[in-house]
Design a protein around this motif. Structure first.
Motif, PDB file in Angstrom:
ATOM      1  N   GLY A  20       0.852  -1.043   0.202  1.00  0.00           N
ATOM      2  CA  GLY A  20      -0.139  -0.104   0.082  1.00  0.00           C
ATOM      3  C   GLY A  20       0.870   1.308  -0.021  1.00  0.00           C
ATOM      4  N   ALA A  21       0.220   2.404   0.034  1.00  0.00           N
ATOM      5  CA  ALA A  21       1.026   3.689  -0.153  1.00  0.00           C
ATOM      6  C   ALA A  21       0.301   4.640   1.028  1.00  0.00           C
ATOM      7  N   VAL A  22       1.345   5.435   1.423  1.00  0.00           N
ATOM      8  CA  VAL A  22       1.009   6.166   2.486  1.00  0.00           C
ATOM      9  C   VAL A  22       1.744   7.303   2.252  1.00  0.00           C
ATOM     10  N   THR A  23       1.037   8.742   2.142  1.00  0.00           N
ATOM     11  CA  THR A  23       1.571  10.065   1.915  1.00  0.00           C
ATOM     12  C   THR A  23       2.167  10.259   3.227  1.00  0.00           C
ATOM     13  N   THR A  24       3.411  10.879   3.331  1.00  0.00           N
ATOM     14  CA  THR A  24       4.166  11.266   4.255  1.00  0.00           C
ATOM     15  C   THR A  24       4.445  12.911   4.152  1.00  0.00           C
ATOM     16  N   THR A  25       4.637  13.515   5.144  1.00  0.00           N
ATOM     17  CA  THR A  25       5.164  14.870   5.246  1.00  0.00           C
ATOM     18  C   THR A  25       6.740  15.081   5.623  1.00  0.00           C
ATOM     19  N   PHE A  26       7.392  15.727   4.856  1.00  0.00           N
ATOM     20  CA  PHE A  26       8.761  16.249   5.254  1.00  0.00           C
ATOM     21  C   PHE A  26       8.717  17.686   5.760  1.00  0.00           C
ATOM     22  N   LEU A  27       9.283  17.532   6.971  1.00  0.00           N
ATOM     23  CA  LEU A  27       9.392  19.044   7.666  1.00  0.00           C
ATOM     24  C   LEU A  27      10.694  19.315   7.889  1.00  0.00           C
ATOM     25  N   THR A  28      11.123  20.725   7.740  1.00  0.00           N
ATOM     26  CA  THR A  28      12.368  21.247   8.155  1.00  0.00           C
ATOM     27  C   THR A  28      12.370  22.186   9.374  1.00  0.00           C
ATOM     28  N   SER A  29      11.255  22.641   9.661  1.00  0.00           N
ATOM     29  CA  SER A  29      11.199  23.845  10.525  1.00  0.00           C
ATOM     30  C   SER A  29      10.212  23.209  11.788  1.00  0.00           C
ATOM     31  N   GLY A  30      10.100  24.088  12.912  1.00  0.00           N
ATOM     32  CA  GLY A  30       9.196  23.701  14.058  1.00  0.00           C
ATOM     33  C   GLY A  30       7.860  23.798  13.649  1.00  0.00           C
ATOM     34  N   ILE A  31       7.099  22.970  14.426  1.00  0.00           N
ATOM     35  CA  ILE A  31       5.427  23.310  14.224  1.00  0.00           C
ATOM     36  C   ILE A  31       4.978  22.751  15.504  1.00  0.00           C
ATOM     37  N   GLN A  63      10.223   6.620  12.924  1.00  0.00           N
ATOM     38  CA  GLN A  63      11.717   6.604  12.375  1.00  0.00           C
ATOM     39  C   GLN A  63      11.681   5.559  11.398  1.00  0.00           C
ATOM     40  N   ARG A  64      10.787   4.728  10.993  1.00  0.00           N
ATOM     41  CA  ARG A  64      10.716   3.676   9.807  1.00  0.00           C
ATOM     42  C   ARG A  64       9.729   4.398   8.764  1.00  0.00           C
ATOM     43  N   PRO A  65       9.853   4.153   7.586  1.00  0.00           N
ATOM     44  CA  PRO A  65       8.578   4.426   6.647  1.00  0.00           C
ATOM     45  C   PRO A  65       7.418   3.518   7.126  1.00  0.00           C
ATOM     46  N   PRO A  66       6.413   4.092   6.964  1.00  0.00           N
ATOM     47  CA  PRO A  66       5.002   3.449   7.627  1.00  0.00           C
ATOM     48  C   PRO A  66       4.959   2.136   7.163  1.00  0.00           C
ATOM     49  N   LEU A  67       4.394   1.302   7.755  1.00  0.00           N
ATOM     50  CA  LEU A  67       4.181  -0.286   7.623  1.00  0.00           C
ATOM     51  C   LEU A  67       5.167  -1.101   7.637  1.00  0.00           C
ATOM     52  N   GLN A  68       6.355  -0.607   8.216  1.00  0.00           N
ATOM     53  CA  GLN A  68       7.651  -1.530   7.862  1.00  0.00           C
ATOM     54  C   GLN A  68       7.996  -1.982   9.399  1.00  0.00           C
ATOM     55  N   GLY A  69       7.210  -1.694  10.408  1.00  0.00           N
ATOM     56  CA  GLY A  69       7.549  -2.278  11.682  1.00  0.00           C
ATOM     57  C   GLY A  69       6.818  -3.641  11.893  1.00  0.00           C
ATOM     58  N   SER A  70       6.350  -4.053  13.215  1.00  0.00           N
ATOM     59  CA  SER A  70       5.983  -5.459  13.541  1.00  0.00           C
ATOM     60  C   SER A  70       4.717  -5.702  12.971  1.00  0.00           C
ATOM     61  N   ILE A  71       3.948  -4.834  12.414  1.00  0.00           N
ATOM     62  CA  ILE A  71       2.531  -4.998  12.008  1.00  0.00           C
ATOM     63  C   ILE A  71       2.725  -6.162  10.836  1.00  0.00           C
ATOM     64  N   ARG A  72       3.797  -5.903  10.031  1.00  0.00           N
ATOM     65  CA  ARG A  72       3.987  -7.011   8.906  1.00  0.00           C
ATOM     66  C   ARG A  72       4.096  -8.480   9.386  1.00  0.00           C
ATOM     67  N   ALA A  73       4.600  -8.718  10.661  1.00  0.00           N
ATOM     68  CA  ALA A  73       4.576 -10.089  11.249  1.00  0.00           C
ATOM     69  C   ALA A  73       3.162 -10.472  11.897  1.00  0.00           C
ATOM     70  N   ILE A 205       1.613  12.641   8.921  1.00  0.00           N
ATOM     71  CA  ILE A 205       2.487  11.681   9.211  1.00  0.00           C
ATOM     72  C   ILE A 205       3.992  11.959   8.537  1.00  0.00           C
ATOM     73  N   VAL A 206       4.779  11.954   9.574  1.00  0.00           N
ATOM     74  CA  VAL A 206       6.466  12.486   9.232  1.00  0.00           C
ATOM     75  C   VAL A 206       7.062  11.264   9.354  1.00  0.00           C
ATOM     76  N   ALA A 207       7.813  10.665   8.190  1.00  0.00           N
ATOM     77  CA  ALA A 207       8.401   9.780   8.440  1.00  0.00           C
ATOM     78  C   ALA A 207       9.290   9.198   6.924  1.00  0.00           C
ATOM     79  N   PRO A 208      10.429   8.512   7.312  1.00  0.00           N
ATOM     80  CA  PRO A 208      11.118   8.104   8.190  1.00  0.00           C
ATOM     81  C   PRO A 208      11.602   9.504   9.117  1.00  0.00           C
TER      82      PRO A 208
END
Length: 403
Positions: A20-31, A63-73, A205-208
């Motif tokens: 699947g695909a998850v749209t993530t956001t890239f941030l460089t400044s405080g929010i 710190q991982r791209p979405p859906l790469q953690g233990s949910i796969r197992a 969603i900010v990742a990774p």
């Protein structure tokens, strides 16, 4: 704050092809935000969906791209049955608390099912009855007491003899507790659905992206490698990648093993019930929508992915043997198998709530065999707390940090 991400599974999970695909956001400044959720797995997704729906501004950081953690197992058995039978949990925490914990789990599963349907999430959700087989943790003789306690708590179930099991389900076993109201699902599609819902309500969603420090206070400061977030609350939903400083008392990580057969719809047991054996080592089984049998267990202390991977072949053979003994009509040969980290607690209950000594910081550790149900429970309880709603019984899952 966290170590470099460790891969929490190995092998070939059945869901790998459904990224699947998850749209993530890239941030460089405080929010700023109302809530920062650390973790974009199923727990983070359910939290983000519920909190966003409650009108809170949510940022998810992983710190991982979405859906790469233990949910796969995950094997995605959506059930309310706790790891500890009601009879055993009563001996651990008292009758009233044990009953309330089981009832809360039942409520969480019903809530999750309702939300999935209300939001129209397509995740291969299927009703399944369940069978708890007698074992060395709950003997056939003790099952009558277990059934009596559950019925008194409003959790209907029935006791099946060896003859009834053989006649109705084609299983070879001494006795089992039969109940209704559980489910199976595709965990990747389930997570994607709740993440998409949260994003539709404005969640980011900010990742990774790595969280390097969290500074508690009246407003919490979450520092990452690239930016800072000032928020009212932070919720840790990191699954089985746990900061040792936050690991709840009386909990541990274990390695668990899973195998899946080839499709054999003509050889599946009747009603395709969820199967669990009240034994140590643990064993459970379910069917899939394309007619495979998925079974797992053989848990042991988690020593990392490499150790788990080295034992995968031998553990798979044990699972094949157990499946063949239980259900000789099936072809118990594994077509694929995998292993992964799994959270365990002494009581089989999750840890959900404020982290002692850390103002406005909350932890969710959905440890136990029904982790997705516990994640749904956490979404209800945390949302209630952060919106000022009194939620009965949430103290049952209170947080004590390991010292």
């Amino acid at each position: 704050m966290f170590e470099t991400p460790q891969k929490l599974w190995s092998g070939a999970p059945a869901w790998s092809a459904r990224a699947g695909a998850v749209t993530t956001t890239f941030l460089t400044s405080g929010i700023s935000a109302d809530v920062v959720i650390v973790g974009a797995g199923i727990t983070g997704a359910l939290l983000a969906s519920a909190l966003s729906e409650a009108g809170l501004e949510v940022v998810i950081i992983d710190q991982r791209p979405p859906l790469q953690g233990s949910i796969r197992a995950s094997t995605a058995l959506l059930q309310y049955d706790l790891d500890q039978p009601l009879l055993k949990l009563t001996a651990q925490i008292g009758c009233d608390s044990a009953v309330q914990a089981w009832q809360r789990s039942r409520l969480a599963l019903d809530s999750l099912y309702g939300r999935i349907n209300h939001l129209g999430i397509e995740c291969d959700l299927r009703h399944r009855p369940s069978l708890l087989l007698a074992g060395n943790l709950l003997s056939a003789a003790e099952m009558d007491d277990e059934v009596r306690l559950r019925r008194a708590a409003g959790l209907y179930c029935s006791l099946l003899s060896s003859e009834a099991l053989s006649r109705e389900f084609e299983f070879r076993h001494t006795a089992a507790i039969h109940c209704q109201g559980n489910f199976t699902a595709d965990p990747i599609l389930l997570t994607l659905g709740f993440l998409a819902h949260a994003q539709s309500l404005g969640a980011q969603i900010v990742a990774p992206e790595k969280v390097v420090e969290v500074v508690p206070g009246n407003r919490v400061l979450v520092k990452t490698s690239s930016f800072d977030v000032s928020c009212r609350y932070v919720v840790y939903a990191t699954g089985y990648h746990v900061d040792p400083e936050l690991l709840p008392e009386n909990s541990s990580l274990v390695g668990t093993y899973v195998m899946v057969t080839k499709p054999q719809p003509e050889r599946l047991w009747r009603h395709e019930s969820l199967i669990a054996e009240a034994s140590s080592p643990y064993f459970y089984a379910r069917t899939t929508s394309d007619g495979r049998i998925m079974c797992g267990g053989e848990d042991e202390i988690w020593h990392g992915k490499d150790h788990c991977e080295a034992k995968l072949s031998a553990k798979t053979k044990v699972l094949e043997e157990k499946l063949s003994q239980l259900f000789p009509l099936a072809d118990a040969t594994a077509e694929t198998s995998w292993c992964g980290a799994f959270g365990n607690s002494v009581t089989g209950l999750p840890t959900i709530g404020p982290i002692p000594g850390r103002q406005n910081c909350y932890g969710v550790f959905a440890f136990g065999g029904n982790g997705i149900t516990f994640a749904a429970m956490a979404a209800d309880l945390i949302t209630a707390r952060l919106t000022g709603v009194t939620c009965p019984n949430d103290s049952l899952f209170g947080y004590t940090i390991r010292r």
